[in-house]
Design an enzyme around this catalytic site. Sequence first.
Site, PDB file in Angstrom:
ATOM      1  N   GLY A  95      -3.341  43.186  60.172  1.00 42.38           N
ATOM      2  CA  GLY A  95      -3.703  41.778  59.999  1.00 42.38           C
ATOM      3  C   GLY A  95      -2.971  40.879  60.977  1.00 42.38           C
ATOM      4  O   GLY A  95      -2.506  41.319  62.038  1.00 42.38           O
ATOM      5  N   ASN A 104      -3.339  51.008  66.088  1.00 43.96           N
ATOM      6  CA  ASN A 104      -3.224  51.296  64.662  1.00 43.96           C
ATOM      7  C   ASN A 104      -2.271  50.268  64.015  1.00 43.96           C
ATOM      8  O   ASN A 104      -1.885  49.294  64.664  1.00 43.96           O
ATOM      9  CB  ASN A 104      -2.684  52.731  64.492  1.00 43.96           C
ATOM     10  CG  ASN A 104      -3.277  53.395  63.255  1.00 43.96           C
ATOM     11  OD1 ASN A 104      -3.319  52.782  62.189  1.00 43.96           O
ATOM     12  ND2 ASN A 104      -3.735  54.618  63.393  1.00 43.96           N
ATOM     13  N   THR A 105      -1.896  50.492  62.772  1.00 42.76           N
ATOM     14  CA  THR A 105      -0.967  49.587  62.080  1.00 42.76           C
ATOM     15  C   THR A 105       0.457  49.788  62.603  1.00 42.76           C
ATOM     16  O   THR A 105       0.765  50.809  63.225  1.00 42.76           O
ATOM     17  CB  THR A 105      -0.982  49.884  60.569  1.00 42.76           C
ATOM     18  OG1 THR A 105      -0.706  51.275  60.378  1.00 42.76           O
ATOM     19  CG2 THR A 105      -2.335  49.571  59.957  1.00 42.76           C
ATOM     20  N   ASN A 118       1.297  57.121  58.091  1.00 39.73           N
ATOM     21  CA  ASN A 118       1.317  57.558  56.695  1.00 39.73           C
ATOM     22  C   ASN A 118       1.182  59.054  56.470  1.00 39.73           C
ATOM     23  O   ASN A 118       1.051  59.508  55.335  1.00 39.73           O
ATOM     24  CB  ASN A 118       0.241  56.806  55.902  1.00 39.73           C
ATOM     25  CG  ASN A 118       0.487  55.308  55.957  1.00 39.73           C
ATOM     26  OD1 ASN A 118       1.627  54.876  55.826  1.00 39.73           O
ATOM     27  ND2 ASN A 118      -0.559  54.534  56.185  1.00 39.73           N
ATOM     28  N   THR A 119       1.167  59.841  57.545  1.00 37.46           N
ATOM     29  CA  THR A 119       1.238  61.296  57.416  1.00 37.46           C
ATOM     30  C   THR A 119       2.547  61.704  58.080  1.00 37.46           C
ATOM     31  O   THR A 119       2.769  61.343  59.247  1.00 37.46           O
ATOM     32  CB  THR A 119       0.034  61.965  58.118  1.00 37.46           C
ATOM     33  OG1 THR A 119      -1.150  61.583  57.434  1.00 37.46           O
ATOM     34  CG2 THR A 119       0.154  63.485  58.113  1.00 37.46           C
ATOM     35  N   LYS A 179     -13.955  55.887  54.596  1.00 40.79           N
ATOM     36  CA  LYS A 179     -13.421  57.191  55.019  1.00 40.79           C
ATOM     37  C   LYS A 179     -14.411  58.316  54.780  1.00 40.79           C
ATOM     38  O   LYS A 179     -14.419  59.310  55.487  1.00 40.79           O
ATOM     39  CB  LYS A 179     -12.121  57.491  54.263  1.00 40.79           C
ATOM     40  CG  LYS A 179     -10.952  56.622  54.695  1.00 40.79           C
ATOM     41  CD  LYS A 179      -9.701  56.929  53.891  1.00 40.79           C
ATOM     42  CE  LYS A 179      -8.598  55.932  54.117  1.00 40.79           C
ATOM     43  NZ  LYS A 179      -7.708  56.223  55.236  1.00 40.79           N
ATOM     44  N   MET A 218      -2.018  54.796  52.585  1.00 38.66           N
ATOM     45  CA  MET A 218      -3.063  55.599  51.932  1.00 38.66           C
ATOM     46  C   MET A 218      -2.824  57.095  52.167  1.00 38.66           C
ATOM     47  O   MET A 218      -2.971  57.902  51.260  1.00 38.66           O
ATOM     48  CB  MET A 218      -4.451  55.231  52.468  1.00 38.66           C
ATOM     49  CG  MET A 218      -4.832  53.753  52.331  1.00 38.66           C
ATOM     50  SD  MET A 218      -4.755  53.138  50.659  1.00 38.66           S
ATOM     51  CE  MET A 218      -6.194  53.879  49.942  1.00 38.66           C
ATOM     52  N   GLY A 219      -2.459  57.468  53.394  1.00 36.41           N
ATOM     53  CA  GLY A 219      -2.164  58.874  53.690  1.00 36.41           C
ATOM     54  C   GLY A 219      -3.406  59.732  53.819  1.00 36.41           C
ATOM     55  O   GLY A 219      -3.434  60.878  53.338  1.00 36.41           O
ATOM     56  N   PHE A 220      -4.428  59.201  54.489  1.00 36.27           N
ATOM     57  CA  PHE A 220      -5.665  59.978  54.758  1.00 36.27           C
ATOM     58  C   PHE A 220      -6.262  60.570  53.478  1.00 36.27           C
ATOM     59  O   PHE A 220      -6.551  61.772  53.411  1.00 36.27           O
ATOM     60  CB  PHE A 220      -5.416  61.118  55.754  1.00 36.27           C
ATOM     61  CG  PHE A 220      -5.173  60.696  57.173  1.00 36.27           C
ATOM     62  CD1 PHE A 220      -5.817  59.603  57.733  1.00 36.27           C
ATOM     63  CD2 PHE A 220      -4.295  61.425  57.979  1.00 36.27           C
ATOM     64  CE1 PHE A 220      -5.594  59.230  59.042  1.00 36.27           C
ATOM     65  CE2 PHE A 220      -4.073  61.060  59.298  1.00 36.27           C
ATOM     66  CZ  PHE A 220      -4.714  59.962  59.825  1.00 36.27           C
ATOM     67  N   LYS A 275      -6.392  57.005  69.637  1.00 35.26           N
ATOM     68  CA  LYS A 275      -5.905  55.766  69.009  1.00 35.26           C
ATOM     69  C   LYS A 275      -4.384  55.753  69.007  1.00 35.26           C
ATOM     70  O   LYS A 275      -3.755  56.709  68.553  1.00 35.26           O
ATOM     71  CB  LYS A 275      -6.440  55.660  67.576  1.00 35.26           C
ATOM     72  CG  LYS A 275      -6.087  54.335  66.905  1.00 35.26           C
ATOM     73  CD  LYS A 275      -6.943  54.111  65.686  1.00 35.26           C
ATOM     74  CE  LYS A 275      -6.613  52.820  64.973  1.00 35.26           C
ATOM     75  NZ  LYS A 275      -7.480  52.612  63.814  1.00 35.26           N
ATOM     76  N   SER A 314      -1.294  57.159  62.869  1.00 35.91           N
ATOM     77  CA  SER A 314      -1.120  56.651  61.508  1.00 35.91           C
ATOM     78  C   SER A 314       0.328  56.874  61.079  1.00 35.91           C
ATOM     79  O   SER A 314       0.875  57.955  61.277  1.00 35.91           O
ATOM     80  CB  SER A 314      -2.051  57.380  60.546  1.00 35.91           C
ATOM     81  OG  SER A 314      -1.614  57.120  59.221  1.00 35.91           O
ATOM     82  N   ASN A 321      -0.407  49.324  54.026  1.00 36.46           N
ATOM     83  CA  ASN A 321      -1.022  50.472  53.345  1.00 36.46           C
ATOM     84  C   ASN A 321      -0.273  51.752  53.675  1.00 36.46           C
ATOM     85  O   ASN A 321       0.276  51.912  54.770  1.00 36.46           O
ATOM     86  CB  ASN A 321      -2.512  50.588  53.715  1.00 36.46           C
ATOM     87  CG  ASN A 321      -2.749  51.506  54.902  1.00 36.46           C
ATOM     88  OD1 ASN A 321      -2.831  52.737  54.752  1.00 36.46           O
ATOM     89  ND2 ASN A 321      -2.829  50.927  56.099  1.00 36.46           N
TER      90      ASN A 321
HETATM   91  C1  LIG Z   1      -6.176  50.536  54.060  1.00 33.45           C
HETATM   92  C2  LIG Z   1      -6.235  50.932  55.499  1.00 33.45           C
HETATM   93  C3  LIG Z   1      -6.577  52.229  55.838  1.00 33.45           C
HETATM   94  C4  LIG Z   1      -6.629  52.619  57.181  1.00 33.45           C
HETATM   95  N1  LIG Z   1      -6.982  53.892  57.489  1.00 33.45           N
HETATM   96  C5  LIG Z   1      -7.032  54.260  58.789  1.00 33.45           C
HETATM   97  C6  LIG Z   1      -7.441  55.578  59.143  1.00 33.45           C
HETATM   98  O1  LIG Z   1      -7.789  56.394  58.288  1.00 33.45           O
HETATM   99  N2  LIG Z   1      -7.441  55.916  60.461  1.00 33.45           N
HETATM  100  C7  LIG Z   1      -7.079  55.011  61.438  1.00 33.45           C
HETATM  101  O2  LIG Z   1      -7.088  55.339  62.617  1.00 33.45           O
HETATM  102  N3  LIG Z   1      -6.731  53.746  61.121  1.00 33.45           N
HETATM  103  C8  LIG Z   1      -6.716  53.366  59.836  1.00 33.45           C
HETATM  104  N4  LIG Z   1      -6.351  52.079  59.526  1.00 33.45           N
HETATM  105  C9  LIG Z   1      -5.981  51.154  60.622  1.00 33.45           C
HETATM  106  C10 LIG Z   1      -7.160  50.255  61.044  1.00 33.45           C
HETATM  107  O3  LIG Z   1      -8.237  51.022  61.524  1.00 33.45           O
HETATM  108  C11 LIG Z   1      -6.716  49.271  62.119  1.00 33.45           C
HETATM  109  O4  LIG Z   1      -6.320  49.979  63.264  1.00 33.45           O
HETATM  110  C12 LIG Z   1      -5.546  48.387  61.678  1.00 33.45           C
HETATM  111  O5  LIG Z   1      -5.687  48.023  60.325  1.00 33.45           O
HETATM  112  C13 LIG Z   1      -5.430  47.126  62.518  1.00 33.45           C
HETATM  113  O6  LIG Z   1      -6.602  46.343  62.430  1.00 33.45           O
HETATM  114  P1  LIG Z   1      -6.746  45.067  61.438  1.00 33.45           P
HETATM  115  O7  LIG Z   1      -5.571  44.180  61.682  1.00 33.45           O
HETATM  116  O8  LIG Z   1      -8.070  44.468  61.791  1.00 33.45           O
HETATM  117  O9  LIG Z   1      -6.739  45.624  60.057  1.00 33.45           O
HETATM  118  C14 LIG Z   1      -6.311  51.672  58.193  1.00 33.45           C
HETATM  119  C15 LIG Z   1      -5.990  50.357  57.843  1.00 33.45           C
HETATM  120  C16 LIG Z   1      -5.953  49.974  56.531  1.00 33.45           C
HETATM  121  C17 LIG Z   1      -5.594  48.548  56.193  1.00 33.45           C
END
Ligand SMILES: Cc1cc2nc3c(=O)[nH]c(=O)nc-3n(C[C@H](O)[C@H](O)[C@H](O)COP(=O)(O)O)c2cc1C
Length: 376
Positions: free
Chosen positions: A276, A251-252, A188-189, A72, A119-121, A222, A186, A117
Amino acid sequence: MSWFYRKLVRPVLFTHEAEDIHQLMLEKLAWVSRNDLVCDTVESWFGAPQLPVKLFGLEFPNPVGLAAGMDKNAEAVPAWAALGFGFTELGGVTWHPQPGNPPPRLFRAIPEAAIVNRMGFNNEGAAALAEKLAHWRATHRWPKHPVGINLGKSKITPLDQAAEDYANSFRVLRDLADFFVVNVSSPNTPNLRQLQDKAALDEILAALMDANQDAAKPILVKVAPDLSFDALDEILELVGPRRIAGIVATNTTITRPPTTNATVQRIYSETGGLSGLPLRSRSTEVISHIHRRSAGKLPIIGVGGIFTAADAWEKITAGAGLVQLYTGLVYEGPGLAKTIVRGLRQRMAAVGLSNLCHAVGRSNGGRRFGSPRSEL
Ligand SMILES: Cc1cc2nc3c(=O)[nH]c(=O)nc-3n(C[C@H](O)[C@H](O)[C@H](O)COP(=O)(O)O)c2cc1C
């Protein structure tokens, strides 16, 4: 290496708190980044073969990137190239520095190869990131691959002032990176994902367009995997008018798949975004939809549940011109980008393709980048 990591290294790492290990690994990679000899050695082990891709005006040495959230604050910029990644997305960064949510906020669901997660930026803010990037650029260690920045909204900024918050970050970082990703997805905000609403997103993109004269830097959006296809289509309506260079999908997710495993149930009950393996198929569905809806004209970065070359191939043939990963790196270790690029090259050879762009959208009616975006 992957066997060595999975059987010997990972079990030890996974005995510790997830965020502690994340911090430790980042510190190690920051150290690698500052030491030329070590960085070169890491590259000689983990560097990936060439598999060039051209997309939204940039040249990528290979299509496998590091997803947002891992670095980050741009602590280890040179190390990601040494680990074989074809591009890096730094951030999410916000205009105001902020601590993020209180720990614990990062959880592994090991039997499912997943992470939750919230985390919340947590990040040091756009000005600090700009300083860090200027520092890396002033050394000779700036990577040869494209570097993007993921832009988030500061928690203290009200939703109706979001556009200015994103634009402020963009203005201080514009000249320091190759592309930008507007993160309105995200979980988380509080209320951030409401900014995926067409009118709200339009306002943000208008402010960024103003600050991005002549569309000098590609700006992507995104999206969340939890959006309906109708809501995605509304976002796609902005592509032409707001000159969106591409979509990062996804994103997640805030959804949870059913599970009977009690440990996994406990992790899944944590608030936050799931990434994942459980995200893989939904993310591919979203990519397929965007590819079809845009008739293959809109560049897509596919992300969500990529652990193998087969997973990356699935995303590419669904319509992604590039892919990214985060959770895969945690579970498979530092050789993953190289393994995936090698596997992609083998797949291309097996089907007789000389350029990866011919594989994009192959399972989904082919690819037609290069046409004017305004046709969308
Ligand atoms: C701990 C963590 C922090 C993340 N932080 C961000 C973020 O700051 N901004 C964002 O767009 N995506 C964030 N992501 C999402 C990832 O960029 C990705 O889109 C998501 O994890 C799916 O991909 P993966 O299955 O390969 O992890 C975060 C993911 C994780 C696990």
